[in-house]
Write an enzyme that holds these catalytic residues in place. Structure first.
Site, short mmCIF file in Angstrom:
data_model
loop_
_atom_site.label_atom_id
_atom_site.label_comp_id
_atom_site.label_asym_id
_atom_site.label_seq_id
_atom_site.Cartn_x
_atom_site.Cartn_y
_atom_site.Cartn_z
N HIS A 96 -2.59 -1.51 11.31
CA HIS A 96 -1.19 -1.14 11.59
C HIS A 96 -0.99 -0.83 13.09
O HIS A 96 -0.33 -1.58 13.76
CB HIS A 96 -0.69 0.03 10.72
CG HIS A 96 -0.85 -0.23 9.26
ND1 HIS A 96 -0.30 -1.33 8.66
CD2 HIS A 96 -1.50 0.45 8.26
CE1 HIS A 96 -0.60 -1.34 7.36
NE2 HIS A 96 -1.34 -0.27 7.10
N ASP A 153 -2.38 -6.59 3.06
CA ASP A 153 -2.31 -5.16 2.74
C ASP A 153 -1.94 -4.87 1.29
O ASP A 153 -2.77 -4.99 0.41
CB ASP A 153 -1.34 -4.48 3.75
CG ASP A 153 -1.42 -2.96 3.70
OD1 ASP A 153 -2.15 -2.43 2.87
OD2 ASP A 153 -0.73 -2.30 4.51
C1 NGQ Z 1 -3.53 2.61 1.20
N1 NGQ Z 1 -1.49 1.95 2.28
O1 NGQ Z 1 -4.65 3.05 1.49
O2 NGQ Z 1 -3.33 1.82 0.27
C2 NGQ Z 1 -2.37 3.06 2.04
C3 NGQ Z 1 -1.66 4.19 1.36
C4 NGQ Z 1 -2.48 6.24 2.51
C5 NGQ Z 1 -0.92 1.81 3.46
N2 NGQ Z 1 -1.27 2.64 4.39
C6 NGQ Z 1 -2.47 5.45 1.25
N3 NGQ Z 1 -0.06 0.86 3.67
O3 NGQ Z 1 -2.20 5.73 3.58
O4 NGQ Z 1 -2.82 7.39 2.43
ZN ZN Z 2 -4.01 -0.48 3.97
#
Ligand code: NGQ
Ligand code: ZN
Length: 466
Positions: free
Chosen positions: A281, A332
């Site tokens: 990101h 993602d």
């Molecule tokens: C994830 N997703 O690890 O799937 C994360 C959400 C977080 C994104 N960052 C969980 N898009 O960041 O704590």
């Molecule tokens: Zn992720």
């Protein structure tokens, strides 16, 4: 380039046109050996008996998809209504995601990953970085095999033929204040000892896969690992290091308040960030952070479709590119698995931001060609994968486009990539090889029927439950 096919070539492809490191070339013969590496490339060649002649097709190196949470594919499209209090955000989406994953068992995890990997291959990707944190039983108890779910990811990669870079995730705390994990997060949680054992077990599993598979390590985010845990996790692996960073403004505020520095600023000052690293990101950066991340050699892991879907914000692409930064793309959340659209969304995000056109390329260049070559290099680097070029040496990761598809018909040179990305879609993809494994033909994965049927059977009961 003219390297004669050697006798070791097991598969020889012949393409009327191909994108080589020297540019577009015609009548290209590509030899791939039995290990899956490209051993010979010959241009201005003639097809020979036994060559697989790709009539009417454009041969490209296939990019890697550098960031995936495969299981999220099964909740794609299920979080698109507004909650009763009207404050929908990344953080409310995350609650739904935790609730969803609470139901998944290993058979479902494998079936969903196989579907996602098959779709990635059909979209034109040859490899994937699986940022894998769904380690334990609901509530956090261990499976009999501690790396059970890593084994399921590996099985899905083996079945579909995608090149896997497995990235076991260390997720140690509920937030930067050190609060404990709760609810759905308990399935992710490891202290360092538990994680080291899990990593070793996952490494043994990956060693059983074809030789192009790799393992790296993923401290989840500065929210989910302490500085000590971050250093320890990085020390466990000599493979790629991936971390989520600066995705949301709330995260920037939380880290800034606790550490007295913004996330990217803190990371660059406190970890030896180098070419091994992928900063996933990296959405919210000051101009100084943008230039410093570019200088570090790390790859920015951009996930434009998911970042749009989650309302993350817009990466500073023009300054990062101008500073010589490396970047790749990832699907993602897998809300949509679409290679051309991922690149299109990346460029469009920059146009919205800059109020300009043709942002992510140098004057006089094609956006499509620039983006495609950038993500070939950045993806391969982030995945620790020797790939990204039609040249002797790298793995035979290749994508063929149908030159007669409506968006591409009659076009030449870079216009093909521009038209594919901005006016076409992944239906233009006819064939994909991953380390020489020819897994997509005629636009369909060779196991589509089985993989799709198993996904539907395995997820029927849970897809309605969010
Ligand atoms: C994830 N997703 O690890 O799937 C994360 C959400 C977080 C994104 N960052 C969980 N898009 O960041 O704590
Ligand atoms: Zn992720």
């Amino acid at each position: 380039m003219n390297v004669k096919p050697k006798s070791t070539a097991q598969t020889v492809l012949f393409a009327p046109v191909a994108l080589t490191p020297e540019g577009w070339a015609e009548d290209v013969r590509v030899g791939i050996d039995q290990t899956g590496r490209i051993v010979a490339v010959e241009t201005a060649a003639k097809p020979q008996t036994g060559n697989d002649v790709l009539t009417g097709r454009i041969l490209l190196p296939a990019p890697g998809n550098l960031h995936s949470h495969a299981f999220q594919r099964a909740m794609a499209g299920l979080t698109e209504s507004r909650g009763p209090d009207g404050h929908d955000s990344f953080w409310t989406w995350r609650q739904l995601m935790y609730r969803f994953l609470g139901q998944l068992d290993p058979d479902q995890i494998e079936a969903i990953a196989a579907l996602a990997y098959m779709e990635m291959l059909e979209a034109g990707y040859a490899s994937v970085g699986e940022f894998h944190y769904l380690h334990h039983r609901p509530g956090g108890g261990a499976y009999d095999e501690p790396a059970e779910t890593s084994a399921r990811i590996a099985a899905a990669a083996l079945e579909t033929g995608i090149g896997l870079t497995h990235l076991p995730v260390l997720y140690g705390r509920g937030g930067v204040d050190g609060r404990p994990l709760e609810g759905g997060q308990l399935r992710f949680g490891c202290d360092l000892d538990r994680f080291a054992a899990l990593y070793e077990a996952a490494a043994r599993i990956v060693a059983e896969l074809p030789a192009d598979a790799r393992i790296g390590v993923a401290p989840h985010s500065l929210r989910a690992v302490s500085p000590d845990m971050l250093a320890a996790a990085v020390g466990l692996s000599d493979g790629p290091v991936h971390i989520h960073i600066a995705e949301q403004t709330g995260e920037v505020d939380e880290i800034s308040a606790a550490y007295g520095a913004r996330p990217v600023e803190w990371l660059l000052a406190n970890a030896d960030v180098d070419e091994r690293w992928c900063a996933v990101h990296a959405t919210h950066m000051t101009p100084e952070e943008t230039a410093a991340l570019a200088r570090s050699g790390a790859v920015a892991g951009l996930c434009p479709i998911t970042e749009a879907n989650l309302g993350d914000g817009i990466f500073n692409g023009s300054d990062f590119l101008a500073a010589g930064g490396a970047f790749g793309i990832g699907s993602d959340s897998n809300v949509r698995i679409a290679l051309a659209e991922e690149l299109q969304t990346l460029e469009y995000s920059q146009r919205y931001r800059a109020h300009a056109r043709a942002v992510l390329c140098a004057p006089g260049k094609s956006v499509g060609r620039t983006l495609y070559e950038a993500v070939l290099a950045g993806g391969a680097k982030a995945l620790g994968r020797d790939a990204g070029a039609i040249a002797p040496g790298p793995w035979g990761d290749l994508t063929a486009l149908d030159a007669d598809t409506l968006a591409l018909a009659g076009l030449a040179d870079d216009a093909r990539l521009d038209a594919w990305i901005f006016a076409g879609d992944d239906t233009a993809v006819s064939d994909v090889w991953s380390a020489g494994r020819h897994v997509v033909t005629g636009g369909r994965h060779v196991k589509r029927q089985d993989v799709e049927a198993r996904f539907i059977a395995q997820t029927k009961s849970i897809r309605g439950a969010l």
